[in-house]
Design a protein around this motif. Sequence first.
Motif, mmCIF file in Angstrom:
data_model
loop_
_atom_site.group_PDB
_atom_site.id
_atom_site.type_symbol
_atom_site.label_atom_id
_atom_site.label_comp_id
_atom_site.label_asym_id
_atom_site.label_seq_id
_atom_site.Cartn_x
_atom_site.Cartn_y
_atom_site.Cartn_z
ATOM 1 N N LEU A 46 32.477 47.086 50.794
ATOM 2 C CA LEU A 46 33.166 45.907 51.750
ATOM 3 C C LEU A 46 32.477 44.292 50.956
ATOM 4 N N LEU A 47 30.875 44.864 51.153
ATOM 5 C CA LEU A 47 30.750 42.944 50.044
ATOM 6 C C LEU A 47 31.319 43.702 48.479
ATOM 7 N N ASN A 48 31.449 44.590 47.669
ATOM 8 C CA ASN A 48 32.408 44.522 46.971
ATOM 9 C C ASN A 48 33.867 44.667 46.712
ATOM 10 N N ALA A 49 34.483 44.951 47.669
ATOM 11 C CA ALA A 49 35.647 44.495 48.214
ATOM 12 C C ALA A 49 36.208 42.928 48.506
ATOM 13 N N LEU A 50 35.270 42.196 48.541
ATOM 14 C CA LEU A 50 35.795 40.901 48.273
ATOM 15 C C LEU A 50 35.523 39.778 47.853
ATOM 16 N N GLN A 51 34.240 40.480 46.435
ATOM 17 C CA GLN A 51 34.572 40.256 45.426
ATOM 18 C C GLN A 51 35.403 40.270 44.287
ATOM 19 N N LYS A 52 36.332 41.277 44.458
ATOM 20 C CA LYS A 52 37.321 42.509 44.684
ATOM 21 C C LYS A 52 38.854 41.290 44.639
ATOM 22 N N GLU A 53 38.432 40.772 46.429
ATOM 23 C CA GLU A 53 40.366 40.051 46.123
ATOM 24 C C GLU A 53 40.259 38.810 45.617
ATOM 25 N N ILE A 54 38.768 38.098 46.423
ATOM 26 C CA ILE A 54 38.476 36.976 45.341
ATOM 27 C C ILE A 54 38.911 36.047 44.357
ATOM 28 N N ALA A 55 38.724 37.560 43.176
ATOM 29 C CA ALA A 55 39.387 37.888 42.092
ATOM 30 C C ALA A 55 40.612 37.383 42.047
ATOM 31 N N LEU A 56 41.567 38.711 42.763
ATOM 32 C CA LEU A 56 42.261 39.318 43.446
ATOM 33 C C LEU A 56 43.752 37.617 43.578
ATOM 34 N N GLN A 57 42.697 37.338 43.912
ATOM 35 C CA GLN A 57 43.703 35.613 45.271
ATOM 36 C C GLN A 57 43.454 34.562 43.923
ATOM 37 N N GLN A 58 42.978 34.533 43.209
ATOM 38 C CA GLN A 58 42.393 33.683 42.113
ATOM 39 C C GLN A 58 43.467 32.490 41.924
ATOM 40 N N LYS A 59 44.798 32.875 42.106
ATOM 41 C CA LYS A 59 46.053 31.888 41.498
ATOM 42 C C LYS A 59 46.885 32.034 43.261
ATOM 43 N N PHE A 60 46.115 31.491 43.791
ATOM 44 C CA PHE A 60 46.811 31.845 45.640
ATOM 45 C C PHE A 60 46.739 29.848 46.053
ATOM 46 N N LEU A 61 45.834 28.798 45.300
ATOM 47 C CA LEU A 61 45.783 27.988 45.440
ATOM 48 C C LEU A 61 46.337 27.045 43.975
ATOM 49 N N GLU A 62 46.435 27.978 43.374
ATOM 50 C CA GLU A 62 47.251 27.863 42.381
ATOM 51 C C GLU A 62 46.693 26.478 41.731
ATOM 52 N N ASN A 114 38.001 47.308 58.589
ATOM 53 C CA ASN A 114 37.360 47.711 57.425
ATOM 54 C C ASN A 114 37.407 48.338 56.542
ATOM 55 N N LEU A 115 37.493 49.623 56.659
ATOM 56 C CA LEU A 115 38.110 51.117 56.372
ATOM 57 C C LEU A 115 39.289 50.599 55.283
ATOM 58 N N ARG A 116 40.317 50.129 56.186
ATOM 59 C CA ARG A 116 41.960 50.072 54.913
ATOM 60 C C ARG A 116 41.577 49.190 54.257
ATOM 61 N N TYR A 117 40.743 48.147 54.675
ATOM 62 C CA TYR A 117 40.657 47.152 53.674
ATOM 63 C C TYR A 117 40.313 47.506 52.760
ATOM 64 N N ILE A 118 38.668 47.914 52.135
ATOM 65 C CA ILE A 118 37.789 47.927 51.587
ATOM 66 C C ILE A 118 38.538 49.162 50.104
ATOM 67 N N GLN A 119 39.911 50.014 51.185
ATOM 68 C CA GLN A 119 40.577 51.331 50.435
ATOM 69 C C GLN A 119 41.719 50.429 49.484
ATOM 70 N N GLN A 120 42.352 49.374 50.010
ATOM 71 C CA GLN A 120 43.447 48.770 49.432
ATOM 72 C C GLN A 120 43.289 48.358 48.380
ATOM 73 N N ILE A 121 41.830 46.980 48.891
ATOM 74 C CA ILE A 121 41.530 46.160 47.457
ATOM 75 C C ILE A 121 40.775 47.328 46.635
ATOM 76 N N SER A 122 40.159 48.835 46.834
ATOM 77 C CA SER A 122 39.862 48.954 45.723
ATOM 78 C C SER A 122 41.289 49.557 44.461
ATOM 79 N N GLN A 123 42.216 49.250 45.030
ATOM 80 C CA GLN A 123 43.458 49.978 44.323
ATOM 81 C C GLN A 123 43.461 48.234 44.201
ATOM 82 N N GLY A 124 43.269 47.875 44.144
ATOM 83 C CA GLY A 124 44.571 46.701 43.456
ATOM 84 C C GLY A 124 45.129 45.099 44.575
ATOM 85 N N ILE A 125 44.857 46.118 45.746
ATOM 86 C CA ILE A 125 46.239 45.675 46.691
ATOM 87 C C ILE A 125 45.489 44.726 48.014
ATOM 88 N N VAL A 126 45.856 43.132 47.691
ATOM 89 C CA VAL A 126 46.074 42.353 48.605
ATOM 90 C C VAL A 126 46.497 43.005 50.183
#
Length: 376
Positions: free
Chosen positions: A32-48, A279-291
């Motif tokens: 999950l910590l790895n997924a959080l790090q990846k989501e941070i990068a994936l969401q980089q543009k959300f706040l413009e 948690n599990l589905r969140y981790i799986q989706q983020i690992s595929q680059g999907i928020v």
Amino acid sequence: MAGIYIHIPYCKQQCHYCDFHFSTSLRTKEDLLNALQKEIALQQKFLEGQNIYTIYVGGGTPSILKQKELNRLFDVLYQNFPVAIDAEVTIEANPDDLTAQKVKELKQTPVNRFSIGVQSFQDADLQFMNRAHSAEESLSSIKRVQDSGWENITIDLIYGTPTLSDIGWKNNLQTAINLTVPHVSAYALTVEENTALHHFIEHKKCAPLSEEKSARQFLQLMEILPKSGFIQYEISNFAQEGFYSQHNSNYWKGEKYLGIGPSAHSFNGMKRQWNIANNLRYIQQISQGIVPAVIEKINEKQRYNDYILTTLRTIWGVNTSFVKSHFSIDFEHFLLNSAQKWIDSDHLLRNNELLTLSEKGKLMADYITSDLFWVD
């Protein structure tokens, strides 16, 4: 004034009243910590590209994480977002986690504000709520954080529990005052479905909560804290001057925010979204680059209702000039017409363009707010 919230969905044990998303198993923590790090990068543009002025690490129980684990998240966050030098960085913590070693470790993170989940300074209340800490740990953890140099501290307190007498509630408030914490968030105990408390009441293992007691203790809250310099700047939040929660204030003022982690919510002015609470589905989706988020575009009616919901609870109130300039003319007319009976009954106060709740209005805040909603 954009902000970022990070949800840490782990707890040592389940409090009887809590319906937040969390797990008592840590087996997915590393993934999950790895997924959080990846989501941070994936969401980089959300706040413009907006500067980030507040970071809030909540849960769950974020203080369950080690210093290195927290800094992993902060490092990625600071790499991907323009965080202001003087940003408010809050961590939620349970008293039993705030050992001398843990507090020492947290000095090596960007954290500059603590939200400590005290709930009560009396063991009977803590046992009823199934909290993991004792009253003594509440006292010692606050003093330990203060002695380590942190001044910006808030504590959570809960009133209206069957075990809490009016005298006990007054003692809790006086203890908070004596500890010189500059911010107190105080909430009435509520019964949420799918919680142990709901089960206990349904099966008559616990008496139903008393609305009369909750109202009485809320009035005591509004009487006692302001006498010691606290400002009730939101229904449930009291602070000394200069110690308002910037992060929560931005929510109430309609500023943009990004939520990272399972069940976290986000808002960028025109749309809101919320991540899957698994948690599990969140981790799986983020690992595929999907928020894994549900996205909702907000129409004018929803924006108006959100504005009423967030502002009426605060000392800043509803600004009728803002409604006039940001919404169709029908909304201003509807607001003024709907508010008039509450003004006449002294539940709402009108000061030029501002509408705020009176003391007796605060006792009916949810009802008054819903009455001001635009409903088709």
